[in-house]
Design an enzyme around this catalytic site. Structure first.
Site, PDB file in Angstrom:
ATOM      1  N   LEU A  54      39.812  39.558  31.812  1.00 42.81           N
ATOM      2  CA  LEU A  54      38.606  38.747  31.953  1.00 42.81           C
ATOM      3  C   LEU A  54      37.624  39.001  30.819  1.00 42.81           C
ATOM      4  O   LEU A  54      37.016  38.061  30.292  1.00 42.81           O
ATOM      5  CB  LEU A  54      37.945  39.031  33.302  1.00 42.81           C
ATOM      6  CG  LEU A  54      38.677  38.448  34.511  1.00 42.81           C
ATOM      7  CD1 LEU A  54      37.941  38.805  35.794  1.00 42.81           C
ATOM      8  CD2 LEU A  54      38.824  36.941  34.398  1.00 42.81           C
ATOM      9  N   GLY A  56      38.267  40.488  27.663  1.00 41.05           N
ATOM     10  CA  GLY A  56      38.820  40.150  26.364  1.00 41.05           C
ATOM     11  C   GLY A  56      39.132  38.679  26.197  1.00 41.05           C
ATOM     12  O   GLY A  56      38.875  38.091  25.136  1.00 41.05           O
ATOM     13  N   ARG A 341      32.957  52.122  48.527  1.00 44.01           N
ATOM     14  CA  ARG A 341      34.338  52.583  48.501  1.00 44.01           C
ATOM     15  C   ARG A 341      34.469  54.101  48.522  1.00 44.01           C
ATOM     16  O   ARG A 341      35.361  54.654  49.163  1.00 44.01           O
ATOM     17  CB  ARG A 341      35.044  52.023  47.262  1.00 44.01           C
ATOM     18  CG  ARG A 341      35.236  50.534  47.330  1.00 44.01           C
ATOM     19  CD  ARG A 341      35.776  49.958  46.045  1.00 44.01           C
ATOM     20  NE  ARG A 341      36.053  48.543  46.192  1.00 44.01           N
ATOM     21  CZ  ARG A 341      36.483  47.765  45.219  1.00 44.01           C
ATOM     22  NH1 ARG A 341      36.663  48.271  44.004  1.00 44.01           N
ATOM     23  NH2 ARG A 341      36.722  46.487  45.420  1.00 44.01           N
ATOM     24  N   HIS A 412      42.007  53.501  41.838  1.00 44.59           N
ATOM     25  CA  HIS A 412      41.866  52.073  41.587  1.00 44.59           C
ATOM     26  C   HIS A 412      41.197  51.769  40.243  1.00 44.59           C
ATOM     27  O   HIS A 412      41.787  51.148  39.372  1.00 44.59           O
ATOM     28  CB  HIS A 412      41.061  51.441  42.725  1.00 44.59           C
ATOM     29  CG  HIS A 412      40.840  49.971  42.585  1.00 44.59           C
ATOM     30  ND1 HIS A 412      41.876  49.079  42.401  1.00 44.59           N
ATOM     31  CD2 HIS A 412      39.711  49.227  42.620  1.00 44.59           C
ATOM     32  CE1 HIS A 412      41.393  47.849  42.326  1.00 44.59           C
ATOM     33  NE2 HIS A 412      40.086  47.906  42.434  1.00 44.59           N
ATOM     34  N   LEU A 452      34.908  42.083  38.240  1.00 42.77           N
ATOM     35  CA  LEU A 452      35.058  40.741  37.694  1.00 42.77           C
ATOM     36  C   LEU A 452      33.732  40.255  37.132  1.00 42.77           C
ATOM     37  O   LEU A 452      33.690  39.576  36.097  1.00 42.77           O
ATOM     38  CB  LEU A 452      35.552  39.787  38.783  1.00 42.77           C
ATOM     39  CG  LEU A 452      36.832  40.195  39.523  1.00 42.77           C
ATOM     40  CD1 LEU A 452      37.302  39.067  40.436  1.00 42.77           C
ATOM     41  CD2 LEU A 452      37.934  40.565  38.553  1.00 42.77           C
TER      42      LEU A 452
END
Length: 648
Positions: A54, A56, A341, A412, A452
């Site tokens: 996303l 690059g 998280r 992750h 994102l």
């Protein structure tokens, strides 16, 4: 801290953010003050962009659209196979469509708090501002976000927030966003502004007179090693989670580009900040190659629980409500299953350590949709999460519509990365670092759906504005493959490749990677201590020594050779792992994903030490045998009050 582990150098600071204006005006002020490059001059300037995720992909497309000559490099067969394609749950943006109290300031606050007050305020506020534009950009590209009955874009919640600000495309948000960036990139390739280099891996950075001027890369099909030159270099190569071997990352995800740049002078910031995701499918066996993520979005409707009593191995459908412990709802009533998280992961570990875990080895907790199925109906659950449920069923052989999912934390995301200033420029002039490859926005813990957001913010909106200021001094003196710096970088790459092939030992590359990963998970994973970190620091040099004397790399370097690719990446992971442990050992506090057993509250929560550790740890590479040098960037908070995190 023994001085033999590291030495301390001069402090470092970001000087690009205009602190003479309020934080809400700093991004617009920086854009105005930054120098511009007129359209005719842009055609004379070349930018290398490494990576097509996303960050690059969007950066290369945007720079090409602006008129620069762009060279885009990726090691997959297609830009669409960048690991961003695997992101599931959504992308945050402060558009407040739900009218539930969201705002740019609230997203800014939630992100700083979620990162346990270890991120830079200026960068985070800019991210929150830019988030509003990202959704409009992606909708215009045709990204099929979920919509409500009336046609408006839908939102859902993610951990660490009490508002619904996450835009999504079922459980395939990363895929759809990447396809949007991909089509923008392909448009520029067709227009001739972007030159594509597929199946090509960056193996070194070329630095000329202190500036980043190119890369050394290897064609993964033919084995040819070549040099490529530009006026600026942009690294968008993702994170380093595969240092743990088992992670939710694609098997090819690696740290080679940023690590080789680090060895050329780029400071590496906060390497110990790694994120453990709480909702992954548990490990099945000793020879499993990777782990599969179950989106955090599932915690909107799924309830996390374990049996109240140890050893309760009944079918979960036979365990009555009174015998269930919905521990996140019990401990954190204000946020429930939507705590960040790091907190959800540690609590899952805690209940499993108590002997109340479920599944093989007791390393799992339930994620139950029974109540949601009764409340909403199966069709509604299928519409929201159908592809995720199908993926779970295919991997486990269990039907999550009929029986609760079993989940357990796994590596992750990595919040650490190369140090960058407000312009996203590293300590090597002319080298910019975007997306997960830099450290800038998430502090010690990333909130879900913010990766994102950062990748697209950096690629579409931030870098294309800030890189102009640097390129306004160009074009720089032409550099070719005969330049001493280029020849030296080429020689270094060829020497390492030949060294790997010449060892001809008895152990496979994968066996070293697996051993290193298990060591890092056990000693520097969800919980670290001085004892565990010192054990790791004793063992890692031994692994490195054995690797370089006993690794078996078959084949040659003049052809397709995946074992050779893997060997180079594992060599970098071994060195990076040592720095991660040094960083974790020196930071004698708990914060976010960095949980030191010696530093916790009576309730078992992370206990920060703001007086001594409210800084970014930026590490300088030193020649082998010499300890790394620590440079501190002090973190100052003007707009968010430092406080012990509470989600109760």
């Amino acid at each position: 801290m023994p001085l033999d582990l590291f030495t301390e150098g001069d402090p470092i600071a970001d000087t690009k953010a205009p602190t003479d204006v309020p934080i809400g005006e700093r991004w617009s002020t920086r854009r105005f003050r930054a120098r511009l490059v007129n359209p005719a001059n842009r055609r004379k300037l070349t930018v290398i962009v490494v990576g097509t995720g996303l960050a690059g992909g969007s950066a290369a497309a945007t720079l090409g659209e602006a008129g620069y000559k762009v060279k885009s490099f990726w090691y997959q067969d297609s830009p669409r196979r960048a690991h961003s394609v695997a992101a599931q749950g959504g992308i945050n943006a402060a558009k407040n469509y739900r009218n539930d109290g969201d705002s740019v300031h609230r997203l800014f606050y939630d992100t700083v708090k979620g990162g346990d007050f270890r991120s830079r305020e200026d960068n985070v506020h800019r991210l929150a501002e830019v988030s509003v534009n990202i959704i409009d950009q992606c909708v215009a590209q045709g990204v099929p976000f979920a919509r409500e009955y009336g046609g408006l874009l839908d939102n859902r919640s993610f951990g660490g927030a009490q508002v619904s600000r996450t835009f999504y495309a079922r459980g395939q948000t990363g895929q759809q966003l990447l396809y949007g960036a991909y089509q923008a990139l392909e448009r520029q390739i067709a227009a001739g502004t972007v030159e594509q280099h597929a199946r090509t891996e960056m193996l070194d950075l070329i630095v000329v007179d202190g500036r980043a001027r190119g890369i050394v890369a290897r064609d993964l099909v033919t084995g040819e090693v070549s040099t490529h030159f530009a006026d600026a270099v942009v690294l968008a190569t993702g994170g380093y989670g595969n240092v743990f071997y088992l992670s939710t990352n694609a098997k090819g995800s690696n740290a080679t580009a940023i690590w080789r740049a680090h060895k050329k002078g780029a400071l590496f910031a906060n390497p110990c900040y790694t994120q453990i995701h709480p909702t992954c499918i548990p490990v099945k066996g000793d020879y499993q190659s990777k782990l599969t993520l179950m989106s955090e979005s599932l915690r909107n409707d799924g309830r996390v629980w374990v049996p109240k009593e140890r050893g309760d191995d009944r079918d979960p459908r036979e365990i009555p409500e009174d015998d269930r412990d919905y521990y996140l709802e019990r401990i954190y009533p204000a946020f429930g299953n939507l705590v960040p998280r790091d907190i959800a992961s540690r609590q899952a570990k805690n209940v499993c350590d108590e002997g109340r875990g479920v599944g093989p080895g007791g390393l799992g907790v339930y994620l139950d949709f029974g109540e949601a199925m009764q409340r909403l109906g199966r069709k509604a659950i299928e519409a929201k999460y159908g592809n995720l449920f199908d993926m779970y069923a295919q991997i486990t052989g269990e039907d999550p519509y009929e029986t609760p999912m079993r989940i357990y934390p796994a590596v992750h995301y990595t919040m650490g990365g190369l140090w960058v200033d407000y312009d996203l420029q590293s300590t090597i002039p002319g080298m910019f670092v975007i997306g997960e490859a830099n450290f800038s926005d998430h502090g010690a813990n990333r909130l879900g759906a913010s990766a994102l957001m950062q990748g697209l913010a950096d690629g579409y909106f931030v870098l294309p504005n800030t890189i102009n200021d640097y390129l306004a001094d160009g074009p720089f003196e032409k550099v070719g493959e005969s330049h001493p710096a280029a020849a030296e970088a080429m020689q270094g790459v060829q020497s390492q490749v030949q060294k790997l092939l010449s060892v001809n030992g008895t152990r496979s590359v994968a066996s070293f990677h697996r051993e290193l990963g298990k060591l890092m998970w056990d000693m520097c994973g969800m919980e670290r201590s001085e004892e565990s970190l010192r054990k790791a620091l004793d063992r890692i040099p031994e692994i490195r020594q054995e690797f370089w004397t006993n690794v078996k790399v078959s084949g040659d370097w003049h052809s397709f050779n995946q074992t050779l690719e893997h060997a180079g990446r594992v060599a970098d992971f071994i060195e990076l792992a040592e720095l991660m442990c040094i960083d974790a050992l020196h930071r004698n506090e708990s914060c976010g994903g960095h949980f030191r057993a010696e530093s916790q509250t009576p309730e078992g929560e992370a206990l920060r030490d703001d007086e001594n550790y409210a800084y970014v740890a930026a590490w300088e590479w030193t020649p082998e045998g010499a300890p790394p040098v620590l440079h501190k960037e002090n973190l100052e908070y003007e707009y968010v009050h430092l406080a012990q995190r509470s989600y109760k």
